[in-house]
Design an enzyme around this catalytic site. Structure first.
Site, PDB file in Angstrom:
ATOM      1  N   SER A 139     102.046  34.686 -12.985  1.00  0.00           N
ATOM      2  CA  SER A 139     101.959  33.105 -13.523  1.00  0.00           C
ATOM      3  C   SER A 139     101.102  33.606 -13.100  1.00  0.00           C
ATOM      4  O   SER A 139      99.883  33.829 -12.348  1.00  0.00           O
ATOM      5  CB  SER A 139     102.825  32.570 -11.987  1.00  0.00           C
ATOM      6  OG  SER A 139     102.569  31.170 -12.436  1.00  0.00           O
ATOM      7  N   TYR A 152     105.263  29.101  -4.229  1.00  0.00           N
ATOM      8  CA  TYR A 152     104.925  29.784  -5.464  1.00  0.00           C
ATOM      9  C   TYR A 152     104.211  31.142  -5.818  1.00  0.00           C
ATOM     10  O   TYR A 152     103.494  32.156  -6.228  1.00  0.00           O
ATOM     11  CB  TYR A 152     105.746  29.727  -6.152  1.00  0.00           C
ATOM     12  CG  TYR A 152     105.720  29.714  -7.914  1.00  0.00           C
ATOM     13  CD1 TYR A 152     106.907  30.479  -8.019  1.00  0.00           C
ATOM     14  CD2 TYR A 152     104.872  29.738  -8.757  1.00  0.00           C
ATOM     15  CE1 TYR A 152     107.182  30.984  -9.602  1.00  0.00           C
ATOM     16  CE2 TYR A 152     105.098  30.272 -10.337  1.00  0.00           C
ATOM     17  CZ  TYR A 152     106.490  30.436 -10.710  1.00  0.00           C
ATOM     18  OH  TYR A 152     106.431  31.194 -11.654  1.00  0.00           O
TER      19      TYR A 152
HETATM   20  O1  NJP Z   1     113.451  31.541 -14.800  1.00  0.00           O
HETATM   21  P1  NJP Z   1     115.165  30.730 -15.071  1.00  0.00           P
HETATM   22  P2  NJP Z   1     112.521  32.097 -15.762  1.00  0.00           P
HETATM   23  N1  NJP Z   1     117.889  38.494  -8.013  1.00  0.00           N
HETATM   24  O2  NJP Z   1     115.178  30.430 -13.769  1.00  0.00           O
HETATM   25  C1  NJP Z   1     117.315  35.508 -11.499  1.00  0.00           C
HETATM   26  C2  NJP Z   1     107.781  33.735 -14.291  1.00  0.00           C
HETATM   27  N2  NJP Z   1     107.759  32.824 -15.157  1.00  0.00           N
HETATM   28  O3  NJP Z   1     113.136  32.797 -16.832  1.00  0.00           O
HETATM   29  O4  NJP Z   1     120.920  35.574 -10.458  1.00  0.00           O
HETATM   30  C3  NJP Z   1     118.094  38.777  -9.147  1.00  0.00           C
HETATM   31  O5  NJP Z   1     115.246  30.480 -16.297  1.00  0.00           O
HETATM   32  C4  NJP Z   1     118.074  34.192 -11.668  1.00  0.00           C
HETATM   33  O6  NJP Z   1     119.958  34.723 -12.056  1.00  0.00           O
HETATM   34  P3  NJP Z   1     120.723  34.222 -11.557  1.00  0.00           P
HETATM   35  C5  NJP Z   1     109.069  33.088 -13.339  1.00  0.00           C
HETATM   36  O7  NJP Z   1     108.581  32.563 -11.462  1.00  0.00           O
HETATM   37  C6  NJP Z   1     108.133  31.663 -15.222  1.00  0.00           C
HETATM   38  O8  NJP Z   1     111.480  30.611 -16.475  1.00  0.00           O
HETATM   39  O9  NJP Z   1     121.800  34.128 -12.579  1.00  0.00           O
HETATM   40  N3  NJP Z   1     117.742  38.034  -9.691  1.00  0.00           N
HETATM   41  C7  NJP Z   1     117.968  33.853 -13.678  1.00  0.00           C
HETATM   42  O10 NJP Z   1     118.391  34.544 -14.835  1.00  0.00           O
HETATM   43  C8  NJP Z   1     110.022  34.664 -12.896  1.00  0.00           C
HETATM   44  O11 NJP Z   1     109.948  35.539 -12.149  1.00  0.00           O
HETATM   45  C9  NJP Z   1     106.805  30.980 -16.151  1.00  0.00           C
HETATM   46  O12 NJP Z   1     120.524  32.851 -10.780  1.00  0.00           O
HETATM   47  C10 NJP Z   1     117.828  36.775  -8.910  1.00  0.00           C
HETATM   48  C11 NJP Z   1     116.437  34.211 -13.611  1.00  0.00           C
HETATM   49  O13 NJP Z   1     116.005  35.024 -12.567  1.00  0.00           O
HETATM   50  C12 NJP Z   1     110.574  34.345 -14.626  1.00  0.00           C
HETATM   51  O14 NJP Z   1     109.319  34.324 -15.667  1.00  0.00           O
HETATM   52  C13 NJP Z   1     105.910  30.800 -15.806  1.00  0.00           C
HETATM   53  C14 NJP Z   1     117.453  36.046  -8.239  1.00  0.00           C
HETATM   54  C15 NJP Z   1     115.352  32.512 -13.278  1.00  0.00           C
HETATM   55  O15 NJP Z   1     116.287  32.113 -14.916  1.00  0.00           O
HETATM   56  C16 NJP Z   1     111.493  34.489 -15.312  1.00  0.00           C
HETATM   57  O16 NJP Z   1     111.202  33.227 -15.083  1.00  0.00           O
HETATM   58  C17 NJP Z   1     105.591  31.988 -15.729  1.00  0.00           C
HETATM   59  C18 NJP Z   1     117.920  37.384  -6.931  1.00  0.00           C
HETATM   60  N4  NJP Z   1     118.280  37.024  -5.766  1.00  0.00           N
HETATM   61  C19 NJP Z   1     106.341  32.663 -15.176  1.00  0.00           C
HETATM   62  N5  NJP Z   1     116.846  34.967  -8.194  1.00  0.00           N
HETATM   63  C20 NJP Z   1     108.213  29.489 -16.701  1.00  0.00           C
HETATM   64  N6  NJP Z   1     109.233  29.010 -16.748  1.00  0.00           N
HETATM   65  O17 NJP Z   1     106.318  28.746 -16.989  1.00  0.00           O
HETATM   66  C21 NJP Z   1     116.962  33.909  -9.572  1.00  0.00           C
HETATM   67  O18 NJP Z   1     103.920  32.128 -15.756  1.00  0.00           O
HETATM   68  N7  NJP Z   1     117.338  35.507 -10.660  1.00  0.00           N
END
Ligand code: NJP
Length: 245
Positions: A139, A152
């Protein structure tokens, strides 16, 4: 493409979009999230569109889960070409002095250790194949402080550092490890940021955000490039500390 791809955090947002685009490019995709129920509908939609998709439960903060996901992909296809270390979280957003130490540690467990677990589980397989692409979601927060985001920012700086270490150790063996910092993407994570109201990001209009589908497309595009089309921060050439030949 005939490739095998494993995507963590693929139940929604960027991970789901990456899985859709990787499947559209011909890869067999393994979608993971903490529960199979959360990720199953995304896999089913990909299958309905003619792709090959499998849904697996995998909590990236647990190494055994990540290892099992890699083993499942290997058992089905015999290889692992692409790993997208995407799972991550930002909640709870809080200033340092009121932050909850347990919650702070949980973010480190998912955002930092989760990426390490992916590298540790997939690395030996890719080294054996002498090929592979790993994309770690970092990020812009890795390189600047944002109020309320100490957990973060620190975790995403660690992701970049891990990316550099893995790339340094493995690039000569035919494995590319890239860090991607996409910016502000319209996902559930942004809803958390808006709800916190703690800084200027929480006031950004949703229309100012990138569509997660574009980020998914960019990830699939990066994975489709040949090994010599290396894209990313070329830090390992500046002052490398390499093992003795
Ligand atoms: O996040 P979100 P994004 N084990 O909240 C999963 C980075 N990023 O798509 O288990 C396994 O929609 C969760 O699954 P569930 C950001 O830091 C973002 O925005 O069903 N999985 C869901 O599929 C991140 O690294 C932005 O809750 C786990 C997913 O993670 C990545 O992009 C900007 C888990 C999160 O979906 C995806 O973010 C940037 C675990 N322990 C970087 N905990 C931005 N959105 O603006 C959670 O520069 N998940």
């Amino acid at each position: 493409s005939g490739k095998t791809a494993l995507i963590t955090g693929a139940s929604r947002g960027i991970g789901a979009a990456a899985a859709r685009h990787l499947a559209a490019s011909g890869a067999t995709v393994f979608l993971t999230a903490r529960t199979q129920e959360a990720v199953e509908p995304v896999a089913e939609a990909i299958t309905a569109d003619g792709g090959i998709a499998h849904a697996l439960a995998c909590d990236v903060s647990r190494f055994a889960d990540v290892e099992a996901a890699v083993r499942a992909a290997l058992a089905e296809t015999g290889r692992l070409d692409i790993l997208v270390n995407n799972a991550g979280l930002i909640d709870p957003i809080s200033r340092l002095e009121t932050s909850d130490p347990d919650a702070w540690g949980k973010v480190a467990d998912v955002n930092i250790k989760g990426v390490y677990h992916g590298l540790r589980a997939a690395g030996p397989v890719m080294l054996e194949q002498k090929s592979g692409t790993i994309i770690n979601l970092s990020s812009g927060a890795a390189s600047r402080p944002i109020e309320g985001w100490s957990h973060y920012c620190a975790s995403k700086a660690a992701v970049l550092s891990l990316t550099r270490s893995a790339d340094l150790e493995w690039r000569r063996e035919g494995i590319r490890v890239l860090g991607l910092s996409p910016g502000t993407v319209a996902t559930g994570m942004q809803a958390s940021i808006r709800a916190s109201g703690i800084n200027d990001y929480s006031r950004l209009a949703p229309t100012a955000h990138l569509d997660p589908d574009w980020v998914g497309q960019a990830i699939a595009w990066l994975c489709g490039k040949a090994g010599d089309a290396y894209l990313g921060e070329d830090c390992s050439l500046k002052d490398p500390v390499v093992r003795k030949a």
